[in-house]
Design a protein around this motif. Structure first.
Motif, PDB file in Angstrom:
ATOM      1  N   GLU A  46      18.437 -65.168  37.808  1.00  0.00           N
ATOM      2  CA  GLU A  46      19.146 -65.066  39.098  1.00  0.00           C
ATOM      3  C   GLU A  46      19.527 -63.610  39.389  1.00  0.00           C
ATOM      4  O   GLU A  46      19.849 -62.860  38.476  1.00  0.00           O
ATOM      5  N   ASN A  54       9.807 -68.222  40.336  1.00  0.00           N
ATOM      6  CA  ASN A  54       9.706 -69.380  39.442  1.00  0.00           C
ATOM      7  C   ASN A  54       9.778 -68.939  37.982  1.00  0.00           C
ATOM      8  O   ASN A  54      10.294 -69.650  37.134  1.00  0.00           O
ATOM      9  N   SER A 265       8.615 -75.101  29.330  1.00  0.00           N
ATOM     10  CA  SER A 265       9.203 -75.559  30.604  1.00  0.00           C
ATOM     11  C   SER A 265       8.405 -74.916  31.737  1.00  0.00           C
ATOM     12  O   SER A 265       7.224 -74.654  31.592  1.00  0.00           O
ATOM     13  N   TYR A 270      14.013 -67.306  30.295  1.00  0.00           N
ATOM     14  CA  TYR A 270      15.024 -68.340  30.559  1.00  0.00           C
ATOM     15  C   TYR A 270      15.390 -68.361  32.041  1.00  0.00           C
ATOM     16  O   TYR A 270      15.783 -67.335  32.605  1.00  0.00           O
ATOM     17  N   LYS A 271      15.243 -69.538  32.651  1.00  0.00           N
ATOM     18  CA  LYS A 271      15.563 -69.670  34.075  1.00  0.00           C
ATOM     19  C   LYS A 271      16.629 -70.756  34.236  1.00  0.00           C
ATOM     20  O   LYS A 271      16.464 -71.861  33.722  1.00  0.00           O
ATOM     21  N   LYS A 272      17.701 -70.392  34.865  1.00  0.00           N
ATOM     22  CA  LYS A 272      18.772 -71.375  35.103  1.00  0.00           C
ATOM     23  C   LYS A 272      18.178 -72.585  35.823  1.00  0.00           C
ATOM     24  O   LYS A 272      17.321 -72.430  36.684  1.00  0.00           O
ATOM     25  N   SER A 273      18.649 -73.759  35.473  1.00  0.00           N
ATOM     26  CA  SER A 273      18.236 -75.016  36.133  1.00  0.00           C
ATOM     27  C   SER A 273      16.725 -75.197  36.113  1.00  0.00           C
ATOM     28  O   SER A 273      16.151 -75.703  37.072  1.00  0.00           O
ATOM     29  N   ASP A 274      16.072 -74.787  35.022  1.00  0.00           N
ATOM     30  CA  ASP A 274      14.622 -75.030  34.862  1.00  0.00           C
ATOM     31  C   ASP A 274      14.447 -76.492  34.459  1.00  0.00           C
ATOM     32  O   ASP A 274      14.813 -76.891  33.358  1.00  0.00           O
ATOM     33  N   ARG A 275      13.933 -77.277  35.386  1.00  0.00           N
ATOM     34  CA  ARG A 275      13.824 -78.723  35.120  1.00  0.00           C
ATOM     35  C   ARG A 275      12.408 -79.128  34.726  1.00  0.00           C
ATOM     36  O   ARG A 275      12.084 -80.311  34.648  1.00  0.00           O
ATOM     37  N   ASP A 276      11.536 -78.120  34.539  1.00  0.00           N
ATOM     38  CA  ASP A 276      10.127 -78.490  34.305  1.00  0.00           C
ATOM     39  C   ASP A 276       9.762 -78.567  32.830  1.00  0.00           C
ATOM     40  O   ASP A 276       8.683 -78.111  32.431  1.00  0.00           O
ATOM     41  N   THR A 304      18.338 -67.948  25.909  1.00  0.00           N
ATOM     42  CA  THR A 304      19.252 -67.692  27.034  1.00  0.00           C
ATOM     43  C   THR A 304      19.938 -66.329  26.858  1.00  0.00           C
ATOM     44  O   THR A 304      19.703 -65.616  25.889  1.00  0.00           O
ATOM     45  N   GLN A 312      17.188 -78.916  25.545  1.00  0.00           N
ATOM     46  CA  GLN A 312      15.896 -79.542  25.877  1.00  0.00           C
ATOM     47  C   GLN A 312      14.764 -78.933  25.038  1.00  0.00           C
ATOM     48  O   GLN A 312      13.824 -79.614  24.648  1.00  0.00           O
TER      49      GLN A 312
END
Ligand code: FHN
Length: 426
Positions: A46, A54, A265, A270-276, A304, A312
């Motif tokens: 961010e 992405n 992922s 590290y990406k905040k809110s990485d849902r993949d 992180t 995860q």
């Protein structure tokens, strides 16, 4: 390959043998950990509350962040106080990974080691002040994990001679060759002489460059005899193995070593809110699919800003390790399947003095419990489940050998059950 003369033929064979000796551990290993970790991790990709891209490690480029602002928003905030190299490497080992490749310097130009060529590094420029590459190198050596560096040799969005930063107008440009002589070549030399045995050097995003620059970068890797490099130093450069990224080829390249790198992922960094996050089943089936085609799997994780992995990621690594505890014999040191497409799953192979062993990785359990293996008529001497070593009945017919499986698949981790078949199968 048309040989000019017997000598050339001999030289080619010697080169092949030299490569075989160098590549032996890598071909045996099959499975490694890729790590993207940098000051971009401090904010999870961010920038001032917005997610510009992405893949988090590209945030400086995609948000066109001037060097001065990236320092304030990311470099000054990088303080991964929960980082523990021993724990981190222990996770790779628990997953069954045999080597670890980490971003010593990514495109943002920030050195995650105590660079003596540039103060733009984790020891001199962040509140953390620790050489994380040194700590990881030592932990890998202690735990028997081969260690390697990723280095972005062309893109460097900080040095005035690096490629890729077209947005920061405060930069007073110098030549790329100057960047190579001042920063890239000396940093690579330092990485290959001050961090112990380095097994792999992983180049990335090659761009056209002068012969001098190429030779200077390439010759640096001679400092670690036997080091294995990927193919991303330059357009004509082959290195020791081909690199596939994010996807698995339908068929492996014939006669070449190759590796698929893939994030666990959606993002490398590290990406905040990485849902993949990929499912455990997908991750294990990827490992099996790649091995069945003769390749290696370099699976990426993203520490992180605190220096730990998200739950995860940890959960997936541990589950892969559980599966490898039972079935790793079918992966380590295996070679590609002798078959074409198999409806029920994948196959890997090993040759022994007394015959061959096939490892049948059953993805889709046959409803009638009958597993048909083409072309092995009357050659199978033994067949059993690797999970529990239960012997299995086989029968032969023109269509091939049928292995009678239990009614229910025993494996609960990732629905990939391995049947081991041995005999004079060729
Ligand atoms: O641009 C990089 C990207 O950030 C990442 O490091 C991957 C990993 O293979 N390589 C480049 C994209 O091909």
């Amino acid at each position: 390959l048309l040989m000019a003369s017997p000598l050339a033929a001999q030289e080619h064979v010697e080169n092949q043998h030299a490569d075989d000796a160098k590549m032996a551990w890598w071909r045996e290993a099959k499975f490694g950990m890729f790590v993207h970790w940098g000051v971009y991790s401090a904010t999870g990709g961010e920038f001032r509350g917005k997610m510009p891209t992405n893949s988090a490690e590209w945030m400086m480029n995609k948000a066109q962040i001037p060097i001065a602002d990236y320092k304030v928003e990311n470099v000054d905030k990088f303080n991964p106080t929960q980082f523990n190299a021993k724990t981190f490497v222990g996770l790779a080992k628990e997953a069954g990974m045999k080597y670890l490749v980490i971003t010593a310097k990514h495109h943002d130009g920030f050195a995650m080691f105590h660079s003596t060529s540039s103060p733009y590094n984790v020891v001199d420029a962040t509140p953390f002040k620790r050489d994380v590459m040194k700590e990881l190198a030592e932990a890998c050596q202690e735990q028997g994990i081969r260690f390697g560096f990723y280095y972005s040799q062309c893109q460097d969005w900080h040095h005035p001679g690096g490629m890729g930063n077209g947005w920061d107008k405060t930069i007073k440009r110098v030549s790329f060759d100057e960047y190579v002589q001042e920063k890239a070549a000396p940093e690579i030399k330092q990485l290959l002489t001050e961090y112990g045995p380095i097994a792999i050097f992983w180049w990335d995003t090659p761009r056209d460059m002068s012969k001098e620059a190429f030779d200077s970068l390439h010759s640096s890797t001679n400092l670690q005899p036997g080091i294995i490099t990927n193919d991303r130093l330059g357009k004509e450069y082959r290195g020791d193995h081909k690199t596939f990224e994010r996807h698995i080829p339908r068929k492996g390249p014939v006669g070449a070593d190759w590796e698929v790198c893939m994030p666990i992922s959606g993002s490398w960094g590290y990406k905040k809110s990485d849902r993949d996050f990929k499912s455990i089943e997908t991750l294990i089936r990827n490992l099996v699919d790649i091995a069945s085609k003769g390749g290696n799997y370099l699976l990426n994780v993203s520490p992180t800003g605190e220096g730990t992995l998200l739950p995860q990621a940890t959960e997936r690594l541990k589950a892969m390790g559980q599966w490898m505890k039972v079935n790793s014999e079918s992966i380590y040191g295996s070679t590609a399947s002798p078959f074409g497409k198999l409806d029920w799953g994948r196959c890997t192979k090993k040759e022994f003095a007394n015959g061959s062993t096939l490892y049948l990785h059953v993805f889709d359990w046959p409803k009638d419990g009958k597993l048909l293996v083409p072309g092995l008529n009357n050659k199978v001497e033994q067949a059993y489940l690797m999970d529990g070593w239960q012997a299995l009945e086989t029968s032969s017919a023109d269509a091939g050998v049928t292995v009678s499986l239990p009614a229910e698949a025993p494996d609960k981790i990732a629905s990939v059950v391995v049947v081991k078949v041995h005999g004079k199968l060729d």
